[in-house]
Design an enzyme around this catalytic site. Structure first.
Site, mmCIF file in Angstrom:
data_model
loop_
_atom_site.group_PDB
_atom_site.id
_atom_site.type_symbol
_atom_site.label_atom_id
_atom_site.label_comp_id
_atom_site.label_asym_id
_atom_site.label_seq_id
_atom_site.Cartn_x
_atom_site.Cartn_y
_atom_site.Cartn_z
ATOM 1 N N GLU A 246 -31.221 99.263 -2.526
ATOM 2 C CA GLU A 246 -32.691 100.191 -1.927
ATOM 3 C C GLU A 246 -32.059 100.783 -0.474
ATOM 4 O O GLU A 246 -32.373 99.857 0.424
ATOM 5 C CB GLU A 246 -33.968 99.743 -1.873
ATOM 6 N N GLU A 382 -29.294 109.165 8.695
ATOM 7 C CA GLU A 382 -30.733 108.961 8.901
ATOM 8 C C GLU A 382 -30.954 108.404 10.350
ATOM 9 O O GLU A 382 -30.526 107.345 10.646
ATOM 10 C CB GLU A 382 -31.110 107.999 7.819
HETATM 11 O O1 TXE Z 1 -30.616 97.205 8.101
HETATM 12 P P1 TXE Z 1 -29.510 96.617 7.161
HETATM 13 P P2 TXE Z 1 -31.769 97.344 9.325
HETATM 14 C C1 TXE Z 1 -32.273 102.175 7.415
HETATM 15 C C2 TXE Z 1 -32.040 102.194 8.558
HETATM 16 C C3 TXE Z 1 -32.248 101.387 9.730
HETATM 17 C C4 TXE Z 1 -30.978 101.182 9.036
HETATM 18 C C5 TXE Z 1 -30.541 99.150 9.908
HETATM 19 O O2 TXE Z 1 -31.500 103.803 9.106
HETATM 20 O O3 TXE Z 1 -31.689 102.000 11.148
HETATM 21 O O4 TXE Z 1 -30.383 101.270 7.700
HETATM 22 O O5 TXE Z 1 -31.936 98.652 9.566
HETATM 23 C C6 TXE Z 1 -28.765 92.389 6.774
HETATM 24 N N1 TXE Z 1 -24.626 90.537 4.237
HETATM 25 N N2 TXE Z 1 -32.730 100.943 7.293
HETATM 26 O O6 TXE Z 1 -31.068 96.945 10.885
HETATM 27 O O7 TXE Z 1 -28.728 96.328 8.498
HETATM 28 C C7 TXE Z 1 -30.107 92.342 7.685
HETATM 29 O O8 TXE Z 1 -30.034 91.255 8.368
HETATM 30 C C8 TXE Z 1 -26.048 90.334 3.311
HETATM 31 C C9 TXE Z 1 -33.257 101.621 5.658
HETATM 32 O O9 TXE Z 1 -33.586 96.869 8.846
HETATM 33 O O10 TXE Z 1 -29.334 97.520 6.378
HETATM 34 C C10 TXE Z 1 -31.448 92.444 6.920
HETATM 35 O O11 TXE Z 1 -32.180 91.665 6.326
HETATM 36 N N3 TXE Z 1 -26.845 90.948 4.497
HETATM 37 C C11 TXE Z 1 -34.031 100.217 5.154
HETATM 38 C C12 TXE Z 1 -30.985 93.545 5.436
HETATM 39 O O12 TXE Z 1 -29.657 92.650 5.690
HETATM 40 C C13 TXE Z 1 -26.674 91.910 5.327
HETATM 41 C C14 TXE Z 1 -35.308 100.003 5.639
HETATM 42 C C15 TXE Z 1 -31.056 94.703 6.228
HETATM 43 O O13 TXE Z 1 -30.146 95.244 7.047
HETATM 44 C C16 TXE Z 1 -25.884 91.779 5.593
HETATM 45 C C17 TXE Z 1 -34.144 99.738 6.313
HETATM 46 C C18 TXE Z 1 -24.630 91.294 5.364
HETATM 47 N N4 TXE Z 1 -22.992 92.088 5.368
HETATM 48 C C19 TXE Z 1 -33.361 100.254 7.768
HETATM 49 N N5 TXE Z 1 -25.673 92.913 6.877
HETATM 50 C C20 TXE Z 1 -35.083 101.323 3.344
HETATM 51 N N6 TXE Z 1 -34.391 102.601 2.873
HETATM 52 O O14 TXE Z 1 -36.036 100.874 3.472
HETATM 53 C C21 TXE Z 1 -27.027 93.224 6.896
HETATM 54 N N7 TXE Z 1 -28.030 91.819 6.444
#
Ligand code: TXE
Length: 482
Positions: A246, A382
């Site tokens: 998602e 985004e």
């Molecule tokens: O998401 P991340 P973040 C978007 C929004 C935001 C961007 C980054 O643009 O700025 O995503 O947000 C884990 N292997 N959305 O930093 O980096 C990480 O530790 C496994 C939209 O929250 O994607 C965290 O627990 N896991 C979104 C989770 O992934 C990994 C909502 C999300 O981190 C990883 C939030 C890896 N290699 C942000 N790298 C929505 N659609 O709802 C990171 N993580």
């Protein structure tokens, strides 16, 4: 300084490395706790506990799992005030929002899937008496649940609940940016003696702890950014494990001149700035039919300027703090780049420095940009903050082109009183979720998720139950008597 613990096999434990990460509140910029900087060793312990627990939990009766999930839901409700205050301080969102949406949804997630699982149907196919086919939906094993920082406990429990409802055990990895309510949730599990090893929570960075969870678990449910989703999917693909993603969105709010104007303004405003614009479903591109473009801008900007930004504890504040200083800088950089491309700011655009004890917090005013092109980065990337653009359109054909000219396909809202037009457009817009004259009306049974770069798979109702189970077809020959 409080040290948050991992939750493994029913115990609250320190990271094996003894290493920690600073946890800073966006409300006042204060470094108020420490997060385990977990490594693969910690994940291995959690996966081992989950595997052991799966032997019993995976073969338990629906009634046993129903009772445990309902007990967990009640225990969450008993601690709701503590969870609300913690979620607001850790994420920056207004307390009223955590009270109205985030925390009630956590216990609802467990009640919803505890009951939905009881009605999860299997199938049977009769072959004219020659044979009978029937399906079984066994659980898969250890589910890796990885969640983001925007709706921390709400999205973590939205994954844990269905996974364990159908008999899996879980290793969850909350965001290192907002770990606190997951830690409180661990304590709630411990308090009710939730079966050891069924739920395990590992804190730490995504590229270390998160990466190990993806490699070591049997099935992956991920919510986060599209860029990270690509990395997670590639890792999961190596061992052909099921993976639901998602991801991000760049959602259009579409306003026709035949809409109910006052109601539309209120809904589009909510869609733009709820949770400081940090919801994957926020409407960040606003398309307005040419005839009412000027009228819409006057009214929308006037209302945006009236929104109050400040102390998340104060009820009349509409927006709280942006989740981190890094993310605030990222949002402002998007706005500055848009200005270089000719955008015009009609409100907001800058960091808001509060006075007193919140002077170290990360705040930003609701921001409205005009004079942008749909192809500009501000409309293609985004931003995930309190920033929207407003663009006019002449007709339906142009509107559909503008809406679909994006790599994302998560959600859209259409505002019109012409029912046929609403249905006609809903069929043409490339989004997984479309609201007509509304936004974020949620029925937990619907297939939730996006297309294109907004993700793969759906969550909610039977979608989650089917995702977290295998499907097995058994064909039984029926011998004839004569
Ligand atoms: O998401 P991340 P973040 C978007 C929004 C935001 C961007 C980054 O643009 O700025 O995503 O947000 C884990 N292997 N959305 O930093 O980096 C990480 O530790 C496994 C939209 O929250 O994607 C965290 O627990 N896991 C979104 C989770 O992934 C990994 C909502 C999300 O981190 C990883 C939030 C890896 N290699 C942000 N790298 C929505 N659609 O709802 C990171 N993580």
């Amino acid at each position: 300084m409080e040290k948050i613990c991992n939750y493994i096999n029913g115990c609250l434990v320190a990271p094996k490395s003894g290493e920690y990460i600073k946890n800073i509140s966006p409300v006042d910029g204060v470094h108020y706790s420490l997060i385990p900087n977990s490594t693969e060793d910690d994940v291995d312990s959690a996966v081992e506990a989950a595997k052991k627990a799966f032997v019993n939990w995976g073969s338990s009766s629906k009634k046993v799992r129903f009772n445990w999930l309902m007990k967990l839901a009640d225990a969450i409700d008993d601690c709701s005030e503590e969870l609300i205050i913690a979620e607001s301080y850790d994420n920056g969102k207004p307390e009223w929002l955590a009270r109205k949406v985030d925390i009630p949804r956590c216990s609802e997630n467990f009640r919803f899937f505890a009951t939905a699982m009881l009605h999860h149907k299997t199938s049977a196919f009769d072959m004219d008496g020659e044979a009978l086919n029937y399906t079984l939906n066994p659980p898969i094993g250890v589910a890796g649940c990885i969640s983001p920082w925007n709706l921390p406990l709400y999205l973590l429990t939205w994954k844990i609940a269905p996974a364990i409802a159908v008999g899996n055990t879980v290793v969850a990895k909350p965001s290192e940016i907002t770990p606190y309510t997951a830690y409180l949730f661990s304590k709630i599990c411990q308090k009710i003696n939730f079966p050891k090893g069924v739920i395990n929570i590992i804190h730490g960075y995504g590229d270390t702890a998160g990466d190990a969870v993806v490699r070591k678990c049997d099935i992956i449910s991920f919510t986060g950014g599209t860029k990270t989703g690509r990395v997670v999917a590639a890792s999961a693909a190596k061992s052909f494990k099921k993976c639901s993603l998602e991801l991000g969105g760049k959602n259009p709010s579409i306003v026709f001149k035949d809409c109910d104007f006052e109601k539309t303004i209120k809904t589009v405003l909510r869609s733009a700035f709820t949770n400081q614009g940090q919801v994957c479903l926020c409407g960040s591109r606003i398309f307005v039919e040419k005839d009412i473009y000027d009228k819409f801008i006057r009214s929308f900007v006037e209302k945006a300027k009236e929104l109050k930004v400040g102390d998340p504890k104060i009820k009349h504040n509409d927006l709280g703090a942006i989740v981190s200083e890094a993310h605030l800088k990222n949002i402002i950089e998007h706005v500055d780049n848009a200005l270089k491309k000719g955008a015009k700011i009609v409100c907001g655009g800058k960091r808001l420095k509060l006075t007193g004890k919140l002077c170290g917090g990360f705040y930003m005013s609701p921001t409205v940009l005009l004079n942008t092109k749909n192809s500009d980065p501000i409309n293609q990337e985004e931003v995930f903050g309190p920033v929207v653009t407003i663009i006019s359109f002449n007709n339906e054909r142009e509107l559909v082109e503008l809406s679909n000219q994006t790599k994302y396909g998560l959600s859209a809202s259409i505002f019109t009183n012409d029912v046929s037009k609403a249905h006609r457009l809903a069929a043409k817009i490339d989004s997984g979720l479309i609201w007509i004259n509304s936004w974020l009306l949620r029925d937990l049974r619907i297939p939730f998720g996006g297309m294109k770069s907004s993700g793969i798979g759906r969550e909610g109702g039977n979608e989650s139950l089917n995702f977290f189970t295998e499907t097995k077809n058994i064909c039984v020959k029926i011998e004839n008597k004569d």
